[in-house]
Design an enzyme around this catalytic site. Sequence first.
Site, PDB file in Angstrom:
ATOM      1  N   SER A 180     -22.691 -25.270 -12.440  1.00  0.00           N
ATOM      2  CA  SER A 180     -22.095 -24.223 -13.028  1.00  0.00           C
ATOM      3  C   SER A 180     -22.960 -23.572 -14.101  1.00  0.00           C
ATOM      4  O   SER A 180     -23.783 -24.252 -14.760  1.00  0.00           O
ATOM      5  CB  SER A 180     -20.761 -24.685 -13.480  1.00  0.00           C
ATOM      6  N   HIS A 181     -22.749 -22.439 -14.334  1.00  0.00           N
ATOM      7  CA  HIS A 181     -23.162 -21.570 -15.464  1.00  0.00           C
ATOM      8  C   HIS A 181     -22.511 -22.412 -16.689  1.00  0.00           C
ATOM      9  O   HIS A 181     -23.141 -22.145 -17.657  1.00  0.00           O
ATOM     10  CB  HIS A 181     -22.842 -20.003 -15.081  1.00  0.00           C
TER      11      HIS A 181
END
Length: 136
Positions: free
Chosen positions: A8-9
């Site tokens: 995930s960012h």
Amino acid sequence: MVNLVLVSHSEKLAEGVAEITRQMAGNGCKIAVAAGIDDAENPIGTDATKIMAAVEDVYSTDGVVIFVDLGSAILSAETAIDLLDPDMAEHVVISYAALVEGAFAAAVSASSGDDLQTVLAEANAAAGLKLEQAEK
């Protein structure tokens, strides 16, 4: 056993998804997080070397499924796979399923001892279950 990597960012987002999936997996599959970048002022992003390290950490010849949150995470995951030893890379796949639903379904499937293709299929089918509920 097939294991999972959550990309995930946002580290907070990935850790939340990991918390849910680890609860479902119990002592089953291993779940690693590769999220955010090492920049205190701007921590949002993905890092191929973090993803590669996470894959190596949970690697199994049964396979590893990488889950991604946004489009550019796919590029980072693909780069991470390219950086792996080729013998290892052949057992690693990227799922394009929704992060939460896909990882949740994959954790259940992997913990049951399903093979890589079944785990991937269960992850992909998870969105369909949600759509079925919406249509009722």
